[in-house]
Design a protein around this motif. Structure first.
Motif, PDB file in Angstrom:
ATOM      1  N   VAL A 179     -11.040 -16.801  16.002  1.00  0.00           N
ATOM      2  CA  VAL A 179     -10.186 -16.075  16.948  1.00  0.00           C
ATOM      3  C   VAL A 179      -9.623 -14.859  16.218  1.00  0.00           C
ATOM      4  O   VAL A 179      -8.746 -14.983  15.354  1.00  0.00           O
ATOM      5  CB  VAL A 179      -9.073 -16.983  17.492  1.00  0.00           C
ATOM      6  N   VAL A 180     -10.145 -13.696  16.576  1.00  0.00           N
ATOM      7  CA  VAL A 180      -9.931 -12.474  15.795  1.00  0.00           C
ATOM      8  C   VAL A 180      -9.125 -11.462  16.617  1.00  0.00           C
ATOM      9  O   VAL A 180      -9.244 -11.397  17.851  1.00  0.00           O
ATOM     10  CB  VAL A 180     -11.294 -11.872  15.382  1.00  0.00           C
ATOM     11  N   ASP A 181      -8.348 -10.675  15.952  1.00  0.00           N
ATOM     12  CA  ASP A 181      -7.498  -9.669  16.604  1.00  0.00           C
ATOM     13  C   ASP A 181      -8.353  -8.477  17.047  1.00  0.00           C
ATOM     14  O   ASP A 181      -8.553  -7.524  16.298  1.00  0.00           O
ATOM     15  CB  ASP A 181      -6.399  -9.214  15.640  1.00  0.00           C
ATOM     16  N   THR A 182      -8.850  -8.548  18.278  1.00  0.00           N
ATOM     17  CA  THR A 182      -9.697  -7.496  18.844  1.00  0.00           C
ATOM     18  C   THR A 182      -9.208  -7.149  20.246  1.00  0.00           C
ATOM     19  O   THR A 182      -8.359  -7.839  20.826  1.00  0.00           O
ATOM     20  CB  THR A 182     -11.158  -7.961  18.933  1.00  0.00           C
ATOM     21  N   ASP A 183      -9.796  -6.094  20.834  1.00  0.00           N
ATOM     22  CA  ASP A 183      -9.464  -5.737  22.214  1.00  0.00           C
ATOM     23  C   ASP A 183      -9.819  -6.865  23.177  1.00  0.00           C
ATOM     24  O   ASP A 183      -9.126  -7.071  24.182  1.00  0.00           O
ATOM     25  CB  ASP A 183     -10.215  -4.465  22.617  1.00  0.00           C
ATOM     26  N   MET A 184     -10.902  -7.600  22.889  1.00  0.00           N
ATOM     27  CA  MET A 184     -11.282  -8.715  23.749  1.00  0.00           C
ATOM     28  C   MET A 184     -10.157  -9.749  23.805  1.00  0.00           C
ATOM     29  O   MET A 184      -9.850 -10.302  24.866  1.00  0.00           O
ATOM     30  CB  MET A 184     -12.574  -9.368  23.252  1.00  0.00           C
TER      31      MET A 184
END
Length: 247
Positions: A179-184
């Protein structure tokens, strides 16, 4: 870890995990290309990259002619990163057209990119493919039926590639980045559906962590994992890559 002399293509490489993967592959010595949906997105990515050289191509994953033109450069490495989360919604609240558009991007376009890339890889005696997977490939999540089904199909595509082309030098991995800090993730939080939307932003992983793992998978050090789905949260993988241990 060196990829000197290798060429790589990262789809959707203008932001998030894709852009971080472009950086990690370039730092490992590869000549890196990436796709983006617009010239403006390419320019923004190249500003972010600074002195690091990467070649951007204006191509949407679902535009097969444009993608074929890019892939006919003939790459040693393909990172199938481009993907979409939507439509987010329970099944009675979304349209078949929107559901199908997700499958077209996340699975069919990835198959086309893989097929086109492999024609060149097989002719050269081998290559590496990294398919961006997800925990959603293996368990349902409320509101993500299209995304879960597309990623489940991509996981099986990874196994099929290994079954058919490992003897011809094709190394393929399904890679779950966590779970990565992205726009998604911003879109997921806004939906309010399922437990993933409730994860505070400060608890999300930085994109650099999965990017470093992607670059490692492209080296011979990862040969024993070929054909498998691997997860960035796996302690053995993290040790091999050189990532911090998770609490």
């Amino acid at each position: 870890m060196t990829l000197s002399g290798k060429t790589a293509l990262v789809t959707g490489g203008n932001r998030g995990i894709g852009l971080a993967a472009v950086k990690a592959l370039a730092e490992a010595g590869a000549t890196v290309h990436f796709t983006a949906r617009s010239a403006a997105n390419i320019a923004a990515a190249q500003r972010e990259l600074g002195d690091m050289i990467a070649i951007g191509h204006h191509a949407n994953m679902t535009d097969r002619d444009a993608m074929t033109t890019v892939l006919d450069h003939g790459f040693d490495i393909l990172v199938n990163n481009a993907g979409v989360i939507g439509p987010i919604g329970r099944m009675l609240d979304i349209s078949p057209e929107d559901w199908g558009a997700n499958i077209e991007t996340n699975l069919i376009a990835a198959f086309h990119a893989t097929q086109t890339a492999m024609r060149h890889m097989v002719a050269k005696g081998g290559g590496t493919i990294v398919n961006l997977s997800s925990g959603a490939a293996h368990r349902p999540m409320e509101g993500w039926s299209a995304y879960c089904c597309g990623k489940a199909g991509l996981a099986m595509l990874t196994r099929a590639i290994h079954e058919e082309y490992a003897p011809q030098g094709i190394r393929v991995f399904g890679f779950a980045p966590g779970v990565v800090d992205t726009d998604m993730q911003g879109s997921i939080r806004a939906s309010g559906l399922n437990p993933v939307s409730k994860i505070p932003r400060e608890n999300l992983a930085p994109a650099e962590e999965p990017a470093k793992a992607i670059a490692w998978l492209c080296t011979a050090a990862a040969d024993a994992l070929a054909g498998q789905e691997v997860d960035v949260r796996n302690p053995d993988l993290r040790r091999s890559v050189g990532l911090r241990a998770l609490e």
